[in-house]
Design a protein around this motif. Sequence first.
Motif, PDB file in Angstrom:
ATOM      1  N   ASP A 107       0.814  -1.218   0.000  1.00 38.05           N
ATOM      2  CA  ASP A 107       0.000   0.000   0.000  1.00 38.05           C
ATOM      3  C   ASP A 107       0.848   1.269   0.000  1.00 38.05           C
ATOM      4  OD1 ASP A 107      -2.277  -1.522   0.091  1.00 38.05           O
ATOM      5  OD2 ASP A 107      -2.448  -1.454   2.284  1.00 38.05           O
ATOM      6  N   ASP A 108       2.080   1.136   0.485  1.00 39.15           N
ATOM      7  CA  ASP A 108       2.875   2.349   0.661  1.00 39.15           C
ATOM      8  C   ASP A 108       4.285   2.089   0.147  1.00 39.15           C
ATOM      9  OD1 ASP A 108       3.686   4.828   1.439  1.00 39.15           O
ATOM     10  OD2 ASP A 108       4.029   4.267   3.530  1.00 39.15           O
ATOM     11  N   TYR A 109       4.391   1.970  -1.165  1.00 40.74           N
ATOM     12  CA  TYR A 109       5.679   1.643  -1.766  1.00 40.74           C
ATOM     13  C   TYR A 109       5.828   2.538  -2.991  1.00 40.74           C
ATOM     14  CZ  TYR A 109       9.650  -1.340  -2.972  1.00 40.74           C
ATOM     15  OH  TYR A 109      10.912  -1.812  -3.221  1.00 40.74           O
ATOM     16  N   PRO A 110       7.020   3.119  -3.214  1.00 41.92           N
ATOM     17  CA  PRO A 110       7.116   4.153  -4.256  1.00 41.92           C
ATOM     18  C   PRO A 110       7.258   3.616  -5.679  1.00 41.92           C
ATOM     19  CG  PRO A 110       9.224   3.919  -3.147  1.00 41.92           C
ATOM     20  CD  PRO A 110       8.272   2.969  -2.456  1.00 41.92           C
ATOM     21  N   LEU A 111       6.506   2.564  -6.011  1.00 38.50           N
ATOM     22  CA  LEU A 111       6.566   2.071  -7.385  1.00 38.50           C
ATOM     23  C   LEU A 111       5.804   3.030  -8.299  1.00 38.50           C
ATOM     24  CD1 LEU A 111       6.080  -1.803  -7.047  1.00 38.50           C
ATOM     25  CD2 LEU A 111       8.035  -0.649  -8.090  1.00 38.50           C
ATOM     26  N   ALA A 112       6.294   3.192  -9.506  1.00 40.43           N
ATOM     27  CA  ALA A 112       5.639   4.063 -10.484  1.00 40.43           C
ATOM     28  C   ALA A 112       5.655   3.354 -11.843  1.00 40.43           C
ATOM     29  CB  ALA A 112       6.387   5.394 -10.579  1.00 40.43           C
ATOM     30  N   PRO A 113       4.656   3.505 -12.687  1.00 40.63           N
ATOM     31  CA  PRO A 113       3.529   4.446 -12.548  1.00 40.63           C
ATOM     32  C   PRO A 113       2.421   3.969 -11.611  1.00 40.63           C
ATOM     33  CG  PRO A 113       3.322   3.199 -14.589  1.00 40.63           C
ATOM     34  CD  PRO A 113       4.613   2.768 -13.960  1.00 40.63           C
ATOM     35  N   ASN A 114       2.497   2.725 -11.115  1.00 37.24           N
ATOM     36  CA  ASN A 114       1.469   2.238 -10.187  1.00 37.24           C
ATOM     37  C   ASN A 114       2.126   1.156  -9.342  1.00 37.24           C
ATOM     38  OD1 ASN A 114       1.762  -0.022 -11.814  1.00 37.24           O
ATOM     39  ND2 ASN A 114       0.026   0.531 -13.090  1.00 37.24           N
ATOM     40  N   THR A 115       1.372   0.624  -8.399  1.00 39.47           N
ATOM     41  CA  THR A 115       1.909  -0.481  -7.607  1.00 39.47           C
ATOM     42  C   THR A 115       1.100  -1.733  -7.921  1.00 39.47           C
ATOM     43  OG1 THR A 115       2.593   1.033  -5.884  1.00 39.47           O
ATOM     44  CG2 THR A 115       2.499  -1.287  -5.296  1.00 39.47           C
ATOM     45  N   PRO A 116       1.629  -2.617  -8.757  1.00 39.99           N
ATOM     46  CA  PRO A 116       0.874  -3.810  -9.132  1.00 39.99           C
ATOM     47  C   PRO A 116       0.916  -4.848  -8.015  1.00 39.99           C
ATOM     48  CG  PRO A 116       3.031  -3.855 -10.156  1.00 39.99           C
ATOM     49  CD  PRO A 116       2.957  -2.576  -9.362  1.00 39.99           C
ATOM     50  N   PRO A 117      -0.126  -5.696  -7.925  1.00 43.20           N
ATOM     51  CA  PRO A 117      -0.022  -6.800  -6.970  1.00 43.20           C
ATOM     52  C   PRO A 117       1.035  -7.787  -7.445  1.00 43.20           C
ATOM     53  CG  PRO A 117      -2.061  -6.972  -8.248  1.00 43.20           C
ATOM     54  CD  PRO A 117      -1.411  -5.682  -8.640  1.00 43.20           C
ATOM     55  N   VAL A 118       1.769  -8.328  -6.503  1.00 41.38           N
ATOM     56  CA  VAL A 118       2.767  -9.365  -6.791  1.00 41.38           C
ATOM     57  C   VAL A 118       2.548 -10.472  -5.762  1.00 41.38           C
ATOM     58  CG1 VAL A 118       4.496  -7.853  -7.854  1.00 41.38           C
ATOM     59  CG2 VAL A 118       4.466  -8.122  -5.364  1.00 41.38           C
ATOM     60  N   THR A 119       3.350 -11.517  -5.811  1.00 34.49           N
ATOM     61  CA  THR A 119       3.241 -12.518  -4.748  1.00 34.49           C
ATOM     62  C   THR A 119       3.768 -11.901  -3.453  1.00 34.49           C
ATOM     63  OG1 THR A 119       5.419 -13.355  -5.263  1.00 34.49           O
ATOM     64  CG2 THR A 119       3.548 -14.488  -6.304  1.00 34.49           C
ATOM     65  N   CYS A 120       3.345 -12.480  -2.342  1.00 31.35           N
ATOM     66  CA  CYS A 120       3.793 -11.948  -1.055  1.00 31.35           C
ATOM     67  C   CYS A 120       5.312 -12.024  -0.934  1.00 31.35           C
ATOM     68  CB  CYS A 120       3.127 -12.710   0.080  1.00 31.35           C
ATOM     69  SG  CYS A 120       3.611 -12.086   1.691  1.00 31.35           S
ATOM     70  N   ALA A 121       5.886 -13.127  -1.423  1.00 32.96           N
ATOM     71  CA  ALA A 121       7.345 -13.278  -1.323  1.00 32.96           C
ATOM     72  C   ALA A 121       8.061 -12.179  -2.106  1.00 32.96           C
ATOM     73  CB  ALA A 121       7.766 -14.654  -1.830  1.00 32.96           C
ATOM     74  N   ALA A 122       7.507 -11.829  -3.280  1.00 34.78           N
ATOM     75  CA  ALA A 122       8.108 -10.747  -4.071  1.00 34.78           C
ATOM     76  C   ALA A 122       7.921  -9.413  -3.348  1.00 34.78           C
ATOM     77  CB  ALA A 122       7.490 -10.709  -5.466  1.00 34.78           C
ATOM     78  N   ALA A 123       6.759  -9.233  -2.706  1.00 35.17           N
ATOM     79  CA  ALA A 123       6.499  -7.987  -1.972  1.00 35.17           C
ATOM     80  C   ALA A 123       7.485  -7.839  -0.809  1.00 35.17           C
ATOM     81  CB  ALA A 123       5.061  -7.969  -1.457  1.00 35.17           C
ATOM     82  N   ALA A 124       7.716  -8.936  -0.079  1.00 34.12           N
ATOM     83  CA  ALA A 124       8.651  -8.881   1.052  1.00 34.12           C
ATOM     84  C   ALA A 124      10.058  -8.549   0.554  1.00 34.12           C
ATOM     85  CB  ALA A 124       8.648 -10.214   1.800  1.00 34.12           C
TER      86      ALA A 124
END
Length: 246
Positions: A107-124
Motif C-alpha cells: 500500500d505504501d511503496y514508491p513504485l511508479a507508474p502504479n503499484t501492481p499486486p505481486v506474490t507476497c514473497a516478491a512484496a517482502a
Amino acid sequence: MTRKQSPTRISRRIGRFRTERRLILLAILAIILFTGWRWIKMHPEHDPTAPLDLNHPVGFATATKVSALRDDVPACRAVLERSEVAFTALDPAGEGACARPDRTRLDDYPLAPNTPPVTCAAAAALELWRTKTLAPAAQEIFGTGIARIEHLGAFSCRRTYGTAEGPWSEHATANAIDIAAFVLEDGRRISLIADWDGDDNEARFLRRAREGACDWFATVLSPDYNAAHADHFHLDQSPRWAGVCR
Ligand SMILES: [Zn+2]
C-alpha cells in the motif's frame, strides 16, 4: 625438609585436581553457552528460530528466513504484518498456468507508474530491497533518498521470452517484477538503459542495486545477463529456480 608423600595420597591429589579441572571447564562452557544464548536472544536477526521482522537489521539468519517465504503465503503475510508493512491481500485471479492465488499489493511503496499486486514473497523482497539496499545506497552515493522506483510490469500471462513452448515465466503469476529506473528525491532519474555502463555514481548505484537485489530475490537478471535485459532488472522469487544473480 620436605615430607615424603605416600603414592596413594599423591594419586588422590591428582584425582581431586582432575575433578576440579573438569568442574572449572564445565563452568566455563556453561558461561559461554549462556552468553551465546543471551546474545542471540538480543539479536533475533542471527537466530534461525526467531520470527522474521523486516525492520530488524540483517543477520546470519535473515536470508534463509526470507527465502522460506517463497512457498508459504500465510507465513509471508504474517511477516509483513509483524513488520508493519502496509499491504492489501487481493482476491485470487486468473486460471491455469496464470492462476494467481496470492495477489499482495504493497500500500505504501514508491513504485511508479502504479503499484501492481505481486506474490507476497516478491512484496517482502521488494520491501527489503528498498530499505536495506536502495535507500542506504542512494543516501551514501547521492546524499538523498529514493522518491520513485519505475517498473515495466509484474504480471504477464506468458512463457519465458514470449516463446510458445518454453517454461512459464514467473511473470505469469506476478512472482516477478521488471525495474527500469529510479528517481531520487532531488529529481535526478537513474535508468538502466542510460546509466548502466560506465563508472560514475549512477552506474555505481545501479550495481549496488543489483547486488542488493540478489540478497532478497531468487533470481536477478540485469543488463550483464543478456540484451533482453539492457533496460531493466528482472527480479523474481521462483521457489524452484534460485541463485541466478547476473
Ligand atoms: Zn521480467
